[in-house]
Enzyme design. Sequence first.
Site, PDB file in Angstrom:
ATOM      1  N   GLN A 109      -3.543  10.678   3.068  1.00 32.12           N
ATOM      2  CA  GLN A 109      -3.129  11.037   1.709  1.00 32.12           C
ATOM      3  C   GLN A 109      -3.349   9.853   0.765  1.00 32.12           C
ATOM      4  O   GLN A 109      -3.873  10.005  -0.342  1.00 32.12           O
ATOM      5  CB  GLN A 109      -1.642  11.400   1.693  1.00 32.12           C
ATOM      6  N   ILE A 111      -5.346   7.305   0.902  1.00 28.56           N
ATOM      7  CA  ILE A 111      -6.720   6.877   0.643  1.00 28.56           C
ATOM      8  C   ILE A 111      -7.393   7.726  -0.430  1.00 28.56           C
ATOM      9  O   ILE A 111      -8.443   7.349  -0.965  1.00 28.56           O
ATOM     10  CB  ILE A 111      -7.553   6.904   1.954  1.00 28.56           C
ATOM     11  N   ARG A 114      -8.675   6.403  -4.932  1.00 29.10           N
ATOM     12  CA  ARG A 114      -9.924   5.690  -4.651  1.00 29.10           C
ATOM     13  C   ARG A 114     -10.137   4.499  -5.578  1.00 29.10           C
ATOM     14  O   ARG A 114     -11.270   4.092  -5.823  1.00 29.10           O
ATOM     15  CB  ARG A 114     -11.099   6.677  -4.764  1.00 29.10           C
ATOM     16  N   GLU A 120      -9.016  -1.447   6.762  1.00 31.88           N
ATOM     17  CA  GLU A 120      -8.103  -0.881   7.753  1.00 31.88           C
ATOM     18  C   GLU A 120      -8.344  -1.468   9.137  1.00 31.88           C
ATOM     19  O   GLU A 120      -9.466  -1.856   9.486  1.00 31.88           O
ATOM     20  CB  GLU A 120      -8.277   0.646   7.800  1.00 31.88           C
ATOM     21  N   ALA A 123      -9.989   0.709  15.006  1.00 30.83           N
ATOM     22  CA  ALA A 123      -9.773   1.258  16.352  1.00 30.83           C
ATOM     23  C   ALA A 123     -11.077   1.316  17.139  1.00 30.83           C
ATOM     24  O   ALA A 123     -11.077   1.717  18.304  1.00 30.83           O
ATOM     25  CB  ALA A 123      -9.153   2.642  16.258  1.00 30.83           C
ATOM     26  N   ARG A 196     -10.428   7.105  20.651  1.00 29.00           N
ATOM     27  CA  ARG A 196      -9.433   7.240  19.589  1.00 29.00           C
ATOM     28  C   ARG A 196      -9.341   8.658  19.048  1.00 29.00           C
ATOM     29  O   ARG A 196      -8.331   9.028  18.454  1.00 29.00           O
ATOM     30  CB  ARG A 196      -9.757   6.282  18.444  1.00 29.00           C
ATOM     31  N   ASN A 212      -5.142  -3.051  -8.816  1.00 24.98           N
ATOM     32  CA  ASN A 212      -4.641  -3.606 -10.067  1.00 24.98           C
ATOM     33  C   ASN A 212      -3.442  -2.794 -10.553  1.00 24.98           C
ATOM     34  O   ASN A 212      -3.173  -1.688 -10.078  1.00 24.98           O
ATOM     35  CB  ASN A 212      -5.746  -3.702 -11.135  1.00 24.98           C
ATOM     36  N   HIS A 214      -2.662  -1.226 -13.318  1.00 24.52           N
ATOM     37  CA  HIS A 214      -2.894   0.078 -13.956  1.00 24.52           C
ATOM     38  C   HIS A 214      -3.019   1.179 -12.911  1.00 24.52           C
ATOM     39  O   HIS A 214      -2.343   2.216 -12.993  1.00 24.52           O
ATOM     40  CB  HIS A 214      -4.152   0.021 -14.823  1.00 24.52           C
ATOM     41  N   ARG A 223       3.228   9.439  -6.489  1.00 25.23           N
ATOM     42  CA  ARG A 223       3.773   9.404  -5.123  1.00 25.23           C
ATOM     43  C   ARG A 223       5.271   9.184  -5.044  1.00 25.23           C
ATOM     44  O   ARG A 223       5.829   9.308  -3.951  1.00 25.23           O
ATOM     45  CB  ARG A 223       3.032   8.338  -4.308  1.00 25.23           C
TER      46      ARG A 223
END
Length: 287
Positions: A109, A111, A114, A120, A123, A196, A212, A214, A223
Amino acid sequence: MPLTPEQQAEIAALRAETRPTFRPVAPGIERRLHEAVPVLDHGFVRVVDYMGDDAAIVQAARVSYGRGTRAVSSDEALIRYLMRHAHTTPFEMCEVKFHVKLPVFVARQWIRHRTASVNEYSARYSVLDREFYIPAPEHLAAQSTTNNQGRGAALTGEEAERVLRWLREDAMRAYDHYEAMIATDGQQGLARELARMNLPANVYTQWYWKVNLHNLLHFLRLRIDPHAQWEIRAYAGVIASIVRDWVPIAWRAFEDYRLNAVTLSAQAVEVLRRRLRGNGWPSRTAE
């Protein structure tokens, strides 16, 4: 555990070290540097680095080289003007980098925003830990009857116990098979990048997330909204408290003009005008 012993040692060393600097510092976020704030059952958020503060927003807007003799009140007025009129570029002068540990389904969610730089945990290169997000009973909710992408009341009784048991058992079974597939004792061992795929979406991952101010405020507006999924709201709430300490003037303006404000359509504005003039509600035939 949220932090590995190696991470704990690294953070302890970083917090114990002080360095002189010529760069502007924000006391509110300085106190929170490298502090890992727990989120969910195994996750955390910690500030790795930052750049800028409320004064940097003002400096960029005025294209000046410092505060000079301006009063704090005039800086606050300018920041509020910028926020109110959506002059967003000065807020991009502030940046922050977080280290976040979170379940994969929350990361997917997250990511979707953008407008940040993300690196990240791999794995393909490393072995994921045996850590899975298992909801607390009060967050184990049924499907909402009014919102196809939301949740309703919490499950209770035997159903709740059964679902929690399946979540734990399925996660552990998947990890047992993951370990067995990559093991090289008496076998070639499946490549980590393939093994994985068998892990569930509640396994924990980690990343560095640099953004940043903004774009961070836009992330938070979406969120920490009550309609967002609770798990990502938990992370957004922690980040919001950090931003509040970092840029308190900008945060107050954000609360007033974005977070707690209401946007009206042209039709709604016309209705209010009519009501204020005492003309009552517009009729359907007039529309």
